[in-house]
Scaffold this motif. Structure first.
Motif, short mmCIF file in Angstrom:
data_model
loop_
_atom_site.label_atom_id
_atom_site.label_comp_id
_atom_site.label_asym_id
_atom_site.label_seq_id
_atom_site.Cartn_x
_atom_site.Cartn_y
_atom_site.Cartn_z
N ASP A 21 -136.52 -64.79 43.07
CA ASP A 21 -135.51 -63.82 43.48
C ASP A 21 -134.63 -64.31 44.62
OD1 ASP A 21 -136.09 -61.86 41.62
OD2 ASP A 21 -137.69 -61.01 42.84
N ARG A 22 -134.55 -65.64 44.79
CA ARG A 22 -133.69 -66.16 45.86
C ARG A 22 -132.24 -65.72 45.68
NH1 ARG A 22 -134.64 -72.41 45.79
NH2 ARG A 22 -135.04 -71.95 43.58
N PHE A 23 -131.84 -65.54 44.43
CA PHE A 23 -130.46 -65.13 44.16
C PHE A 23 -130.46 -63.77 43.46
CE2 PHE A 23 -130.53 -69.85 43.73
CZ PHE A 23 -129.87 -70.14 44.92
N ALA A 24 -131.35 -62.88 43.90
CA ALA A 24 -131.52 -61.59 43.23
C ALA A 24 -130.21 -60.81 43.12
CB ALA A 24 -132.57 -60.76 43.97
N GLN A 25 -129.35 -60.94 44.13
CA GLN A 25 -128.08 -60.23 44.11
C GLN A 25 -127.22 -60.65 42.91
OE1 GLN A 25 -125.69 -60.90 47.59
NE2 GLN A 25 -123.90 -59.83 46.78
N TRP A 26 -127.43 -61.88 42.45
CA TRP A 26 -126.59 -62.43 41.39
C TRP A 26 -127.29 -62.45 40.04
CZ3 TRP A 26 -121.88 -62.48 43.00
CH2 TRP A 26 -121.61 -62.69 44.35
N ARG A 27 -128.47 -61.84 39.96
CA ARG A 27 -129.18 -61.81 38.67
C ARG A 27 -128.27 -61.23 37.59
NH1 ARG A 27 -134.42 -62.00 36.94
NH2 ARG A 27 -135.19 -62.11 39.09
N GLY A 28 -128.17 -61.92 36.48
CA GLY A 28 -127.33 -61.46 35.37
C GLY A 28 -125.90 -61.96 35.42
N TRP A 29 -125.57 -62.79 36.42
CA TRP A 29 -124.19 -63.26 36.56
C TRP A 29 -123.70 -63.98 35.30
CZ3 TRP A 29 -121.88 -68.15 36.65
CH2 TRP A 29 -120.56 -68.20 37.13
N LEU A 30 -124.50 -64.92 34.80
CA LEU A 30 -124.06 -65.69 33.63
C LEU A 30 -124.01 -64.83 32.37
CD1 LEU A 30 -123.13 -68.42 32.60
CD2 LEU A 30 -125.53 -69.06 32.24
N GLY A 31 -124.75 -63.73 32.36
CA GLY A 31 -124.73 -62.86 31.20
C GLY A 31 -123.36 -62.26 30.91
N THR A 32 -122.47 -62.32 31.90
CA THR A 32 -121.12 -61.76 31.73
C THR A 32 -120.04 -62.84 31.80
OG1 THR A 32 -120.85 -61.35 34.11
CG2 THR A 32 -121.87 -59.60 32.80
N LYS A 33 -120.44 -64.10 31.63
CA LYS A 33 -119.49 -65.20 31.80
C LYS A 33 -119.54 -66.18 30.63
CE LYS A 33 -118.21 -64.01 36.01
NZ LYS A 33 -116.84 -63.55 36.31
N ARG A 34 -118.44 -66.89 30.46
CA ARG A 34 -118.43 -68.10 29.64
C ARG A 34 -117.91 -69.22 30.54
NH1 ARG A 34 -114.18 -71.11 26.38
NH2 ARG A 34 -115.42 -72.54 25.12
N ILE A 35 -118.66 -70.31 30.60
CA ILE A 35 -118.23 -71.48 31.36
C ILE A 35 -117.88 -72.58 30.36
CG2 ILE A 35 -118.88 -73.22 33.06
CD1 ILE A 35 -120.88 -71.21 34.20
N ASN A 36 -116.69 -73.12 30.51
CA ASN A 36 -116.25 -74.22 29.65
C ASN A 36 -115.95 -75.43 30.52
OD1 ASN A 36 -113.36 -75.48 28.33
ND2 ASN A 36 -115.19 -75.46 27.08
N ILE A 37 -116.60 -76.54 30.20
CA ILE A 37 -116.39 -77.79 30.93
C ILE A 37 -115.60 -78.72 30.02
CG2 ILE A 37 -117.50 -79.69 32.17
CD1 ILE A 37 -120.02 -77.91 32.35
N ASN A 38 -114.36 -78.99 30.40
CA ASN A 38 -113.46 -79.78 29.57
C ASN A 38 -113.24 -81.13 30.24
OD1 ASN A 38 -110.75 -80.67 28.34
ND2 ASN A 38 -111.33 -78.89 27.11
N VAL A 39 -113.82 -82.17 29.65
CA VAL A 39 -113.86 -83.50 30.27
C VAL A 39 -112.84 -84.41 29.63
CG1 VAL A 39 -115.35 -85.46 30.85
CG2 VAL A 39 -116.32 -83.15 30.68
N ARG A 40 -112.18 -85.21 30.45
CA ARG A 40 -111.19 -86.14 29.92
C ARG A 40 -111.18 -87.45 30.70
NH1 ARG A 40 -107.36 -82.29 30.95
NH2 ARG A 40 -108.68 -80.96 29.65
N GLN A 41 -110.68 -88.49 30.04
CA GLN A 41 -110.46 -89.79 30.66
C GLN A 41 -108.98 -89.88 30.99
OE1 GLN A 41 -112.42 -93.15 28.81
NE2 GLN A 41 -110.77 -94.55 29.38
N MET A 42 -108.65 -90.02 32.27
CA MET A 42 -107.24 -90.00 32.69
C MET A 42 -106.50 -91.27 32.31
SD MET A 42 -107.57 -88.31 36.50
CE MET A 42 -108.67 -89.62 37.06
#
Length: 240
Positions: free
Chosen positions: A215-236
């Motif tokens: 429960d170190r981050f109890a305040q944020w429990r469920g945060w990812l349940g309402t998110k989509r994270i997209n990591i878009n990687v490219r070679q410059m």
């Protein structure tokens, strides 16, 4: 290949984008027009935003233009994107000439396990909440034509990809753990996100950044349940 960074997507794609932006969930589930890649036929680093006092306020560079925001506001809704490695100039739509910060080595090593021909030099990390969209666009600012890597975590989304004139397109349902590789002809394809689907985060990720009895981050429990994270990687640039 010379492409205009200010070019507008074909009108047909804009219509398709709007259709799926407002489509009912049942239509999305039942549609055969959507390519569904998964259709069925507690360790935390100390350096973390979740460790911060949620009332701490971040000060804007230009107070005359922007207001301060708290950690709470940022993590709940205001945080929309961040960059890794090369810092893209969104106003000029170019990468700065100065040397880029190093790409996170642990992320680079993992990417190289699966995509050894691509040198991760920059990434845009997008944070979506259901209701958010990403307009149809092309990624053409890089000097290298190496493929783009797109990784999805959290809630499902609909991903629109199309050829150059918009005459052919696909709507793909991306789920947590899916990867999209845009290479060859698709490297400069039109693409966008017309929809992020609520209540679709995998059960095992819904409580993140909390796991089990941690429960170190109890305040944020469920945060990812309402998110989509997209990591878009490219070679410059191509290696010299």
């Amino acid at each position: 290949m010379t492409l205009d960074p200010a070019a507008k997507p074909p009108e047909r794609l804009r219509s398709v984008f709007k259709k799926w932006q407002h489509a009912a969930l049942q239509e999305i589930i039942e549609s055969t027009d959507i390519v569904d890649l998964q259709r069925d036929d507690g360790h935390h680093e100390q350096c973390s935003f979740f460790n911060l006092d949620s009332s701490i306020a971040f000060q804007p560079k230009d107070p005359s233009t922007h207001k301060e925001i708290t950690v709470e506001q940022m993590l709940r809704r205001k945080l929309r994107w961040m960059t890794l490695g090369g810092q893209y100039d969104w106003t000029r739509k170019v990468y700065p000439d100065e040397a880029a910060p190093a790409f996170p080595p642990d992320v680079a090593r993992k990417l190289n396990d699966y995509f050894p021909s691509i040198e991760p030099q920059a990434a845009i990390v997008n944070f979506y909440t259901p209701g958010d969209t990403l307009s149809v666009h092309r990624d053409i600012s890089e000097e290298s034509d190496q493929a783009l890597i797109s990784l999805s975590i959290g809630c499902d989304s609909l991903f629109l990809a199309a050829n150059r004139d918009g005459s052919e397109y696909a709507i793909i349902r991306l789920r947590s753990g899916d990867a999209v590789l845009m290479s060859g002809e698709s490297r400069h394809a039109w693409h966008g996100v017309p929809r992020v689907l609520a209540n679709t985060c995998p059960l095992e990720l819904q409580d993140w950044p909390c796991y089990g009895g941690d429960d170190r981050f109890a305040q944020w429990r469920g945060w990812l349940g309402t998110k989509r994270i997209n990591i878009n990687v490219r070679q410059m640039t191509d290696s010299k």
